[in-house]
Write an enzyme that holds these catalytic residues in place. Structure first.
Site, mmCIF file in Angstrom:
data_model
loop_
_atom_site.group_PDB
_atom_site.id
_atom_site.type_symbol
_atom_site.label_atom_id
_atom_site.label_comp_id
_atom_site.label_asym_id
_atom_site.label_seq_id
_atom_site.Cartn_x
_atom_site.Cartn_y
_atom_site.Cartn_z
ATOM 1 N N ALA B 48 -2.306 1.269 5.300
ATOM 2 C CA ALA B 48 -1.294 1.927 4.471
ATOM 3 C C ALA B 48 -1.008 3.374 4.894
ATOM 4 O O ALA B 48 0.160 3.736 5.114
ATOM 5 C CB ALA B 48 -1.697 1.849 2.998
ATOM 6 N N ARG B 89 7.719 -3.439 5.772
ATOM 7 C CA ARG B 89 6.664 -4.183 5.066
ATOM 8 C C ARG B 89 6.715 -3.803 3.586
ATOM 9 O O ARG B 89 6.967 -2.645 3.252
ATOM 10 C CB ARG B 89 5.265 -3.897 5.648
ATOM 11 C CG ARG B 89 5.096 -4.487 7.059
ATOM 12 C CD ARG B 89 3.653 -4.431 7.516
ATOM 13 N NE ARG B 89 2.851 -5.474 6.901
ATOM 14 C CZ ARG B 89 1.523 -5.549 7.025
ATOM 15 N NH1 ARG B 89 0.864 -4.646 7.705
ATOM 16 N NH2 ARG B 89 0.853 -6.531 6.444
ATOM 17 N N ASP B 237 -3.796 -0.630 -0.320
ATOM 18 C CA ASP B 237 -2.390 -0.500 0.078
ATOM 19 C C ASP B 237 -1.513 -0.007 -1.061
ATOM 20 O O ASP B 237 -0.425 0.530 -0.829
ATOM 21 C CB ASP B 237 -1.867 -1.832 0.614
ATOM 22 C CG ASP B 237 -2.564 -2.183 1.915
ATOM 23 O OD1 ASP B 237 -3.687 -2.718 1.860
ATOM 24 O OD2 ASP B 237 -2.013 -1.855 2.989
ATOM 25 N N ASN B 247 -5.036 -4.758 -2.030
ATOM 26 C CA ASN B 247 -5.617 -4.493 -0.708
ATOM 27 C C ASN B 247 -5.609 -5.806 0.071
ATOM 28 O O ASN B 247 -5.218 -6.851 -0.433
ATOM 29 C CB ASN B 247 -7.038 -3.922 -0.840
ATOM 30 C CG ASN B 247 -7.573 -3.390 0.481
ATOM 31 O OD1 ASN B 247 -6.854 -2.726 1.224
ATOM 32 N ND2 ASN B 247 -8.824 -3.691 0.793
#
Lengths: 345, 345
Positions: B48, B89, B237, B247
């Site tokens: 991230a 993303r 994340d 995550n």
């Protein structure tokens, strides 16, 4: 498609090479106890019931191989054959169960002519194979009743036809449910490091036209949290007398998650997999296999150089997490020592 | 060894190609928003905080690329650049955080000459990178205090230097603990399907001479049941305003097991990863990636033909399973909405 994991052909044992499935489908032939032991160790054949059947044939093959020897050499050779087979893998109790059964026959007939002894041992191996399929069918029928129509069922590793003489334990339950007219869909954990789920369970279910979805082992929690799993059915390599279940590494994690999400966790378990001689799961020997398996897959290694590796091949799920054992004598809910003892009564 | 995951070189962004580590170590160069977006999507860069830094440079690169254009084309091109980066993303919030920060700067300076705007955006990207390392260092210092000397710490995926501009979040905690004189050993989940643990975390720890043991994702429960894990530290994340943690897929399973075994479960989490705009984990978009990733690894496919595949890339760990968040402003035990709100106060 009928999957014959092990078959008797031209006076040899032939086994599907499960290391190379599904990319290639081929049989390897075995003619001695030592070669069968190596086939078990190297996982040409795997799955507790299949290992048991293979070991029984290993004993018979050794007798056939040595039947021309002197009585003394025959007897010492046979005992050595039992020993090499016993040492092939430590966790699955079916191996020891089958060897004990063969040894009992051996003890009863070893006074006869070598050739007669060998024939009798081969008959017993054939009977163990046939019996395994009958038992899987019986378990399947009991287990199928536990699954609601439309159930989305998670399984871990491969407890299928390939893990048995045919039909399968956990996958046998799915086959029986479908045969009974139920719609079932299977979610298969890929099952690192040997990838039994991705390679074997997925392949078996595709052959059967049973819908199957592959996930990596770390996705089971996500699927459960999204309400996409209705039940879990797995096989087992050894059940202790208190109901603790040893099975492929990762099974324990699935069981813990199933409990958290109130999803039933079933273990398909022939009586030959129950070891009444041990008190609990802590007494089950857990095999640690080669680090190479975890570094990658087959010859393709991706792990960083210099890292240490652990590779326990099994784990233990405590009985409290097991909703029920599915056996050939019926379903045992909330298994414990008294209920398991009663099974053998 | 200092790992520069992203670096500014010859007026381009260079990023270590994390798809081919550790077998080969190489930088790829980027000169536009679209190419950086593709680098993020294809996971040349992942993690991230690193994605956030990459996106910031993507904006700056687009400005440099378009600075010779007319004002109209420059402005519309920049907005398109923001959009393509936003769509790279969906789960890691640092991407949107970084783009928003860059967009704020963009909004303030876009009246100036194109060249001045581009320079200002590049300065901001440099600052985001430098700040990320300072933040990791601060988190590391707070986190290191949580780990007892001799701790055996499990981590999942790679929240290391490679997931950030350097030092790392979870692995930054380990680095800081070692720097502070503590003995730490790391257990790394391999983290299927992209194998960030086997390839990246193991590699980083080997470079640092921090003892590291690789396991498959399904072995964490076994290790905990044997008392071989003292703590878990992972990255994240996106953290929702109630403390729920998104995550890498599989994190939730580790958290559930840690709770069962009374093992502390820590999440290293810069403030840029906390998304106060969303109520809980159910609102975090979970990326589903290509089925090819689960069929095998890279071009080597081992799964049975015909199997369906799921590939959720993240899962959500509810706040109740989080022992503490480790942030650059200190440790937040039992995170909840009030405590997170106070962090930003």
């Amino acid at each position: 498609m009928k999957i014959e994991t092990l078959r008797w052909m031209n006076n040899k044992l032939e086994m599907i090479d499960q290391r190379v499935l599904p990319a290639s489908f081929q049989y390897l032939a075995y003619d001695s106890a030592a070669s069968v032991a190596e086939g078990i160790r190297s996982m040409v054949v795997r799955g507790a019931p299949a290992i048991g059947v293979a070991a029984a044939y290993g004993v018979a093959l050794e007798a056939l191989r040595l039947q021309g020897a002197s009585l003394v050499d025959f007897h010492s050779g046979m005992e050595a054959g039992f020993t090499v087979l016993e040492r092939s893998r430590p966790t699955a109790v079916n191996l020891f169960w089958a060897l004990q059964r063969m040894h009992t026959v051996w003890s009863m007939v070893k006074g006869q002519k070598n050739e007669a002894v060998a024939q009798r041992l081969l008959e017993e191996a054939h009977e163990i194979l046939a019996e395994d399929i009958r038992i899987n069918r019986a378990m399947g029928a009991f287990g199928a009743e536990l699954l609601p129509d439309g159930a989305r069922v998670l399984t871990h590793c491969n407890a299928g036809a390939l893990a048995t003489a045919g039909w399968g334990t956990a996958l046998g339950v799915f086959r029986s449910a479908v045969e009974a007219g139920k719609k079932i869909s299977v979610i298969a954990d890929e099952t690192r490091p040997f990838l039994q789920g991705a390679r074997l369970t997925a392949w078996e279910m595709v052959q059967e036209n049973i819908p199957v979805t592959l996930i990596t082992d770390n996705m089971a929690g996500f699927m459960m949290s999204r309400g996409e799993i209705d039940a879990v059915v797995v096989g087992t390599d050894r059940v202790a007398s208190n109901g603790d279940v040893a099975n492929k590494i990762g099974t324990y994690m699935v069981a813990v998650l199933a409990r958290r999400h109130n999803i039933p966790f079933y273990v398909a378990c022939p009586l030959s997999t129950i070891d009444m001689s041990i008190v609990g799961g802590a007494d089950i020997p857990i095999e640690e296999r080669s680090a190479d398996e975890v570094k990658g897959f087959r010859d393709y290694h991706w792990a960083a150089e210099g890292v240490s590796i652990r590779n326990p091949s099994f784990d233990v799920t405590p009985a409290e997490l097991v909703t029920a054992l599915i056996t050939e004598r019926g379903v045992v809910r909330q298994p414990n020592r008294d209920k398991l003892r009663a099974l053998f009564g």
